[in-house]
Design a protein around this motif. Structure first.
Motif, mmCIF file in Angstrom:
data_model
loop_
_atom_site.group_PDB
_atom_site.id
_atom_site.type_symbol
_atom_site.label_atom_id
_atom_site.label_comp_id
_atom_site.label_asym_id
_atom_site.label_seq_id
_atom_site.Cartn_x
_atom_site.Cartn_y
_atom_site.Cartn_z
ATOM 1 N N THR A 138 0.801 -1.230 0.000
ATOM 2 C CA THR A 138 0.000 0.000 0.000
ATOM 3 C C THR A 138 0.831 1.276 0.000
ATOM 4 O O THR A 138 0.359 2.311 -0.463
ATOM 5 N N SER A 139 2.061 1.250 0.525
ATOM 6 C CA SER A 139 2.887 2.452 0.629
ATOM 7 C C SER A 139 3.537 2.921 -0.669
ATOM 8 O O SER A 139 3.880 4.097 -0.775
ATOM 9 N N PRO A 140 3.770 2.061 -1.671
ATOM 10 C CA PRO A 140 4.486 2.518 -2.867
ATOM 11 C C PRO A 140 3.896 3.762 -3.511
ATOM 12 O O PRO A 140 4.637 4.606 -4.030
ATOM 13 N N GLY A 141 2.574 3.900 -3.491
ATOM 14 C CA GLY A 141 1.973 5.084 -4.092
ATOM 15 C C GLY A 141 2.372 6.365 -3.398
ATOM 16 O O GLY A 141 2.741 7.363 -4.049
ATOM 17 N N SER A 142 2.346 6.381 -2.063
ATOM 18 C CA SER A 142 2.707 7.588 -1.319
ATOM 19 C C SER A 142 4.188 7.905 -1.444
ATOM 20 O O SER A 142 4.588 9.068 -1.403
ATOM 21 N N ILE A 143 5.013 6.892 -1.629
ATOM 22 C CA ILE A 143 6.451 7.119 -1.811
ATOM 23 C C ILE A 143 6.723 7.635 -3.218
ATOM 24 O O ILE A 143 7.485 8.590 -3.413
ATOM 25 N N ASP A 144 6.082 7.032 -4.229
ATOM 26 C CA ASP A 144 6.284 7.460 -5.612
ATOM 27 C C ASP A 144 5.874 8.924 -5.806
ATOM 28 O O ASP A 144 6.508 9.655 -6.577
ATOM 29 N N THR A 145 4.840 9.358 -5.105
ATOM 30 C CA THR A 145 4.381 10.746 -5.205
ATOM 31 C C THR A 145 5.466 11.728 -4.781
ATOM 32 O O THR A 145 5.529 12.855 -5.285
ATOM 33 N N ASN A 146 6.325 11.311 -3.865
ATOM 34 C CA ASN A 146 7.280 12.225 -3.243
ATOM 35 C C ASN A 146 8.710 12.051 -3.732
ATOM 36 O O ASN A 146 9.649 12.530 -3.073
ATOM 37 N N VAL A 147 8.909 11.384 -4.857
ATOM 38 C CA VAL A 147 10.250 11.235 -5.429
ATOM 39 C C VAL A 147 10.204 11.596 -6.914
ATOM 40 O O VAL A 147 9.154 11.478 -7.550
ATOM 41 N N PRO A 171 11.296 6.673 -10.608
ATOM 42 C CA PRO A 171 11.184 5.316 -10.055
ATOM 43 C C PRO A 171 12.487 4.828 -9.419
ATOM 44 O O PRO A 171 12.460 4.154 -8.386
ATOM 45 N N GLY A 172 13.623 5.180 -10.049
ATOM 46 C CA GLY A 172 14.902 4.781 -9.465
ATOM 47 C C GLY A 172 15.096 5.376 -8.088
ATOM 48 O O GLY A 172 15.591 4.711 -7.166
ATOM 49 N N ALA A 173 14.689 6.648 -7.928
ATOM 50 C CA ALA A 173 14.792 7.297 -6.619
ATOM 51 C C ALA A 173 13.896 6.609 -5.599
ATOM 52 O O ALA A 173 14.252 6.486 -4.423
ATOM 53 N N ALA A 174 12.722 6.148 -6.049
ATOM 54 C CA ALA A 174 11.824 5.431 -5.144
ATOM 55 C C ALA A 174 12.478 4.149 -4.630
ATOM 56 O O ALA A 174 12.392 3.825 -3.433
#
Length: 526
Positions: free
Chosen positions: A66-75, A78-81
């Motif tokens: 569930t967290s990948p979306g909130s992390i992707d929004t803030n980077v 994709p490599g940074a994620a």
């Protein structure tokens, strides 16, 4: 009979005189607590495999799905994620390594409680126990129960029902079922936990396998119309605009350095939440047959395994989905499987994720009861909560010395009273709280005492350099985690002042409870 000062000594010290008395010179609890600190309430019948499984079961929960979306929004890419997921895992590993150092030098029940008592004094140990029992663990169990029911709703295509009373009652029902499972016995709980661990590995392996299938299909030239090929055509570390859940767009090239740092810190916060639970092996250190070797081994194998799983799963999401979709969904795993294989397989994925969350719920409930037992054994909580194997009061004086015989004949060796307390508090959090508010509240409570505990480990290196430490990482390890955990607490308090205020009020209430209970104990001693 052990003297009161010896209660404060490191239990693995080289000699009785090598330990230092606690800073506050506390002598309450007497020889009975000293004996419990040595022998413990529970039998030492767990090994490295069980500790490994408990960490895996707790950490691999809803976060990686569930967290990948909130992390992707803030980077910005994709490599940074993926780097954020890696860094978050390494930071969790530094914290786990430091707690392993303390767990092998100052063994005892209750996780960070005995460490804080030994290093800073009785009141710090109590406040840690109070925070975990009344706030952190009930909030964690409430969050996982809500996520479990939300996963079922999402599989049925229903969203936005978290505040509905039926949703809340179903969440309470799931929590009660898990609590009943943990009330059977320690052996039954660990066996069920092992099943959930297998389920977690199967789920992540399935996601990765589907991603490899997508790569193979492309390399063989069998792509269908509309198949996502961002992973092939776009640079993994190239900046791209991020789509936020509300539909707004973040243009990374137009952000200042300070704004970029704010986004990256939010991404790291999300990753650390996904890794939450890395500390839980220390809560059963008193049940390990050889904690000095088993605890570090369990942590140093489980955490790298989890990091590998999380990075591989997130790389798979970017292969299976258009990159602009990842940041807009809170069910990225189900979305990815559905997008590539269809709705039927998406439903199967949702069922597997429900089992993954159930395993995390079981593991957290398992350790939550142990915290209350440890606090009761330290005379911080009523003795009722130190009783195992029965509901209500029991003979705690004979319990410690005869537990091995009792465990063979009793229907349960589980801390049933403590589990009931945890279930009641968690149910209240479900009925009165919301997912996001509980998440922030839980993180603030946890990381405040993680910071104090790791800071204490650094202090202890200089205060007691002769303390026997069977496991001792480089000093850079605890220093790194202390800096990061301090940052997490400050950032959380700034961005969530209401939850911080509630936590401060809870600590004030705990201090009053501590003083009142101490006054009652002193009056009885007269």
């Amino acid at each position: 009979m052990a003297s009161a000062p010896s209660e404060q000594q490191p239990l693995l010290g080289s000699s009785p005189s090598s330990g230092a008395q606690a800073p506050n010179g506390d002598t309450r609890g007497g020889s009975r607590d000293a004996e419990r600190a040595t022998g413990g309430t529970f039998t030492r019948n767990l090994g490295t495999l069980e500790a490994f499984a408990i960490v895996i079961s707790i950490v691999i929960g809803s976060g990686v799905f569930t967290s990948p979306g909130s992390i992707d929004t803030n980077v910005p890419s994709p490599g940074a994620a993926l780097v954020v997921w890696l860094v978050g895992g390494v930071l969790a590993w530094t914290g786990a390594s430091t707690l392993a150092e303390l767990g092998t030098a100052i063994p005892g029940e209750g996780g960070v409680q005995p460490y804080l008592k030994y290093i800073f004094g009785d009141v710090f140990g109590f406040l840690a126990a109070w925070t975990w029992i009344v706030a952190v663990m009930p909030a964690t169990l409430a969050i996982l129960s809500i996520v479990f029911v939300e996963s079922i709703y999402s599989a049925a295509g229903v969203t936005g029902q978290e505040s509905n009373i039926v949703h809340k009652l179903l969440s309470v029902g799931i929590l009660v079922l898990i609590s009943l499972a943990n009330s059977i016995s320690t052996k039954a709980s660990t066996q069920l936990n092992n099943f959930f661990v297998v389920t977690k590995f199967v789920t992540i392996a399935a996601v990765v396998l589907v991603a490899f299938s997508a790569i193979l299909v492309h390399l063989l030239g069998k792509d269908g119309d509309g198949e996502p090929l961002d992973w092939w055509r776009k640079p993994w570390f190239g900046d791209r605009d991020s789509i936020n859940p509300d539909g707004s767009i973040t243009h990374w090239e137009g952000l200042s350095d300070w704004e970029t740092l704010g986004h990256l810190s939010a991404a790291l916060y999300g990753a650390l939440w996904a890794y939450s639970g890395w500390d839980k092996a220390i809560y059963i250190s008193a049940e390990l047959s050889e904690p000095a070797t088993q605890l570090p081994l369990a942590l140093n194998t489980s955490i790298p395994t989890i990091i590998l799983c999380f990075v591989a799963a997130n790389a798979s999401y970017y292969i299976l989905l258009p990159w602009k979709v990842v940041s807009t969904t809170d069910s990225v795993a189900v979305t990815a499987i559905t997008h590539f294989l269809g709705s039927a397989f998406g439903t199967v994925a949702a069922v597997l994720i429900c089992l993954v969350v159930a395993g995390s719920l079981l593991g957290n409930s398992f350790v939550a009861g142990r915290m209350a037992v440890a606090a009761a054994n330290m005379n911080w909580f009523p003795r009722l909560f130190s009783v195992v194997g029965r509901v209500g009061v029991g003979s705690t004086e004979s319990q410690s010395s005869s537990l091995d015989d009792d465990a063979k004949s009793s229907a349960s060796d589980a801390p049933i009273n403590a589990i009931i307390l945890s279930t009641i508090l968690s149910s209240l959090y479900i009925l009165l709280g919301s997912f996001r508010a509980l998440l922030t509240f839980n993180g603030l409570g946890e990381y405040t005492f993680f910071f104090l505990t790791v800071l204490g480990a650094i202090v202890l290196r200089y205060r007691e350099p002769g303390l026997e430490r069977p496991y001792k990482p480089l000093v850079l390890v605890p220093v790194t985690f202390a800096l990061v955990s301090g940052f997490v607490v400050v950032r959380g308090a700034i961005f969530a002042p209401s939850q911080a205020a509630v936590l401060l009020g809870l600590w004030a209430l705990g201090a009053l409870f501590y003083l009142a209970r101490r006054w009652v104990q002193e009056r009885r001693a007269v």
